[in-house]
Design an enzyme around this catalytic site. Structure first.
Site, PDB file in Angstrom:
ATOM      1  N   CYS A   7      52.501  57.942  22.562  1.00 38.83           N
ATOM      2  CA  CYS A   7      52.808  59.206  23.242  1.00 38.83           C
ATOM      3  C   CYS A   7      53.233  60.354  22.336  1.00 38.83           C
ATOM      4  CB  CYS A   7      53.879  58.957  24.298  1.00 38.83           C
ATOM      5  SG  CYS A   7      53.266  57.875  25.585  1.00 38.83           S
TER       6      CYS A   7
HETATM    7  C1  UDX Z   1      58.091  58.137  24.369  1.00 37.72           C
HETATM    8  C2  UDX Z   1      59.108  58.961  25.183  1.00 37.72           C
HETATM    9  O1  UDX Z   1      60.414  58.650  24.748  1.00 37.72           O
HETATM   10  C3  UDX Z   1      58.943  58.688  26.664  1.00 37.72           C
HETATM   11  O2  UDX Z   1      59.839  59.499  27.429  1.00 37.72           O
HETATM   12  C4  UDX Z   1      57.519  59.017  27.030  1.00 37.72           C
HETATM   13  O3  UDX Z   1      57.276  58.988  28.358  1.00 37.72           O
HETATM   14  C5  UDX Z   1      56.576  58.120  26.236  1.00 37.72           C
HETATM   15  O4  UDX Z   1      56.790  58.381  24.849  1.00 37.72           O
HETATM   16  P1  UDX Z   1      57.887  55.656  23.421  1.00 37.72           P
HETATM   17  O5  UDX Z   1      56.535  56.026  22.899  1.00 37.72           O
HETATM   18  O6  UDX Z   1      58.059  54.346  24.085  1.00 37.72           O
HETATM   19  O7  UDX Z   1      58.420  56.760  24.462  1.00 37.72           O
HETATM   20  O8  UDX Z   1      58.833  55.712  22.152  1.00 37.72           O
HETATM   21  P2  UDX Z   1      60.286  56.263  21.786  1.00 37.72           P
HETATM   22  O9  UDX Z   1      61.297  55.237  22.071  1.00 37.72           O
HETATM   23  O10 UDX Z   1      60.509  57.617  22.322  1.00 37.72           O
HETATM   24  O11 UDX Z   1      60.104  56.339  20.187  1.00 37.72           O
HETATM   25  C6  UDX Z   1      59.011  57.090  19.623  1.00 37.72           C
HETATM   26  C7  UDX Z   1      58.971  56.938  18.137  1.00 37.72           C
HETATM   27  O12 UDX Z   1      60.053  57.650  17.535  1.00 37.72           O
HETATM   28  C8  UDX Z   1      59.079  55.514  17.610  1.00 37.72           C
HETATM   29  O13 UDX Z   1      58.189  55.320  16.539  1.00 37.72           O
HETATM   30  C9  UDX Z   1      60.510  55.396  17.137  1.00 37.72           C
HETATM   31  O14 UDX Z   1      60.678  54.450  16.124  1.00 37.72           O
HETATM   32  C10 UDX Z   1      60.748  56.809  16.633  1.00 37.72           C
HETATM   33  N1  UDX Z   1      62.157  57.207  16.637  1.00 37.72           N
HETATM   34  C11 UDX Z   1      62.835  57.336  17.804  1.00 37.72           C
HETATM   35  C12 UDX Z   1      62.796  57.462  15.435  1.00 37.72           C
HETATM   36  O15 UDX Z   1      62.190  57.364  14.359  1.00 37.72           O
HETATM   37  N2  UDX Z   1      64.103  57.848  15.458  1.00 37.72           N
HETATM   38  C13 UDX Z   1      64.795  57.979  16.614  1.00 37.72           C
HETATM   39  O16 UDX Z   1      65.985  58.325  16.542  1.00 37.72           O
HETATM   40  C14 UDX Z   1      64.157  57.714  17.820  1.00 37.72           C
END
Ligand code: UDX
Length: 419
Positions: A262
């Site tokens: 996403c």
């Molecule tokens: C995301 C959105 O959070 C969600 O609301 C939407 O509907 C779908 O996309 P998701 O893809 O499951 O969800 O991942 P998320 O938990 O948001 O993390 C995204 C990426 O960011 C991951 O690679 C994660 O490792 C990274 N991340 C997240 C960081 O590097 N640091 C952080 O502090 C948080």
């Protein structure tokens, strides 16, 4: 057909993480739900009570509910509301492919010709502002008995069911009150604010939310890159920042950058649709550039200790784009392994869940191994924050950590990407 207890009969088309969670979530709330997907294997598994994707909460919840899955779109006829949850994958130019949204909508139009009574169609897939009005409204060619609403999801992989059952907010995009009321009624017993607005605003709320989360991650990565060059610990800095209620602590974990299905594609889609509207989204472009650059930093740090990668064996701990999922889409591990192999390094890798998916992308050129075997490599890179990586013995090793695994600090040589 509305059930006597005030619950609705709901159909959900497209049973990926979002669709299946939506279907199971509504079933948990007592609605009768029919899940529709063109993949017969997925349909079979769901009907057996087996979750076709690795999503812990979903596997358990699926066993609790009576969800009927089918490949037959005509089954939507007997329901009151249909949620369109098809994926919207990225195209090469950064825009999104609407095939899996448009095609089911066309099938639904054919089915709804036979409908007697009201039917609401809800666009739940993530789309750029204007899509429902420009694409879905003409496809559905609706009359006064067929309504359309937009209802974006905010579900994270790994905690999708929990996010569905306890949402931060429910956003409803509508044109006519009648249909917005019908959708709001489905959500009436959720303990969350319901915001009602127009189609495009609802679509933009989703896009802007993901762009903001991506921005926070790139922002803290940039601060982390600065902290590392100044000899400071970005996690201490983020802790101090997060204590400010205006900032908050979430999405401030610095590391290798954001991946997954996403955030990267929604960011590209927003940049691309802004461009179509003659606006250059400079901040968002920079967020994207920083995100592409974090894996390059990992390679630079590795080469500080192993200057010639040709012939060296590099161990990779973590292939999933984040912990608690087997999803490898836009995982930074893909970019990093490609770069290592281009320089002639041999790669051994371990992930508790994502190895079968990763094997589809790298069938032969990566040696899949246990975590202990991976630790025998000339150097180890940590790319996913799995809890179990905190139980390994890193003593004597060279470790480049992209995810802040505290135990890895015992390594002979330890480098954190931003700390
Ligand atoms: C995301 C959105 O959070 C969600 O609301 C939407 O509907 C779908 O996309 P998701 O893809 O499951 O969800 O991942 P998320 O938990 O948001 O993390 C995204 C990426 O960011 C991951 O690679 C994660 O490792 C990274 N991340 C997240 C960081 O590097 N640091 C952080 O502090 C948080």
């Amino acid at each position: 057909m509305t059930r006597t207890n005030g619950k609705k009969t709901i159909s959900v088309i497209g049973l990926g993480v979002v669709g299946l969670t939506t279907a199971v979530g509504f079933a948990l709330k007592g609605h009768k739900v029919i899940g529709i997907d063109i993949d017969p294997e997925k349909v079979r598994k769901i009907n057996e009570g087996t979750c076709p994707i690795f999503e812990e909460g979903l596997s358990c919840a699926l066993k609790e509910v009576n969800l009927i899955a089918t490949a037959d779109h005509r089954q939507a006829l007997d329901t009151d509301i249909t949620f369109l949850c098809g994926g919207t994958p990225p195209k090469a130019d950064g825009s999104i492919d609407l095939f899996f949204l448009e095609e089911p909508a066309k099938q639904l139009r054919a089915v709804l010709k036979e409908k007697i009574g009201d039917h609401l169609v809800v666009v739940r897939s993530t789309v750029v502002p204007g899509t429902t009005e420009k694409v879905i409204v003409p496809v559905l060619n609706h009359n006064e008995h067929v309504g359309i609403c937009v209802n974006p999801e905010f579900l994270r992989e790994g905690t999708a069911v929990e996010d569905f059952m306890k949402p931060s907010r429910i956003v409803i995009g509508e044109k006519e009150n009648k249909w917005g009321d019908m959708l709001a009624d489905v959500y009436k017993d959720y303990n969350a604010p319901i915001m009602r607005t127009d189609f495009s605003t609802a679509e933009m709320i989703k896009q802007a939310s993901n762009a903001y989360l991506a921005t926070r991650v790139s922002f803290i990565n940039e601060i982390g890159n600065i902290c590392k060059s100044m000899g400071m610990d970005v996690y201490e800095v983020a802790k101090g920042m997060g204590l400010d209620a205006r900032i908050g602590k979430d999405y401030l974990n610095a590391g290798i950058g954001f991946g997954g299905f996403c955030l990267p594609k929604d960011l590209s889609a927003l940049i691309s649709s802004a461009k179509d509207a003659n606006y250059r989204a400079g901040i968002l472009e920079e967020v994207q550039r920083l995100n592409i650059n974090q894996p390059v930093r990992m390679l630079t740090l590795l080469k500080k200790h192993i200057p010639v990668l040709k012939g060296a064996t590099i161990g990779i701990l973590g292939l999933a784009f984040k912990a608690d999922t087997d999803d490898i889409r836009k995982s930074k591990a893909i970019e990093i392994i490609h770069a290592l192999q281009e320089e002639g390094a041999k790669v051994t890798a371990y992930d508790p869940q994502a190895m079968p998916n990763f094997r589809k992308v790298f069938p032969d050129s990566v040696k899949y191994a246990t975590a202990d075997e991976v630790l025998n490599a000339d150097a180890v890179m940590i790319l996913t924050e799995w809890d179990e990586f905190n139980n390994l013995d890193y003593r004597g090793k060279i470790v480049i950590d992209g995810r802040r695994v505290l135990k890895a600090r015992e390594a002979r040589i330890y480098e954190g990407i931003c700390w």
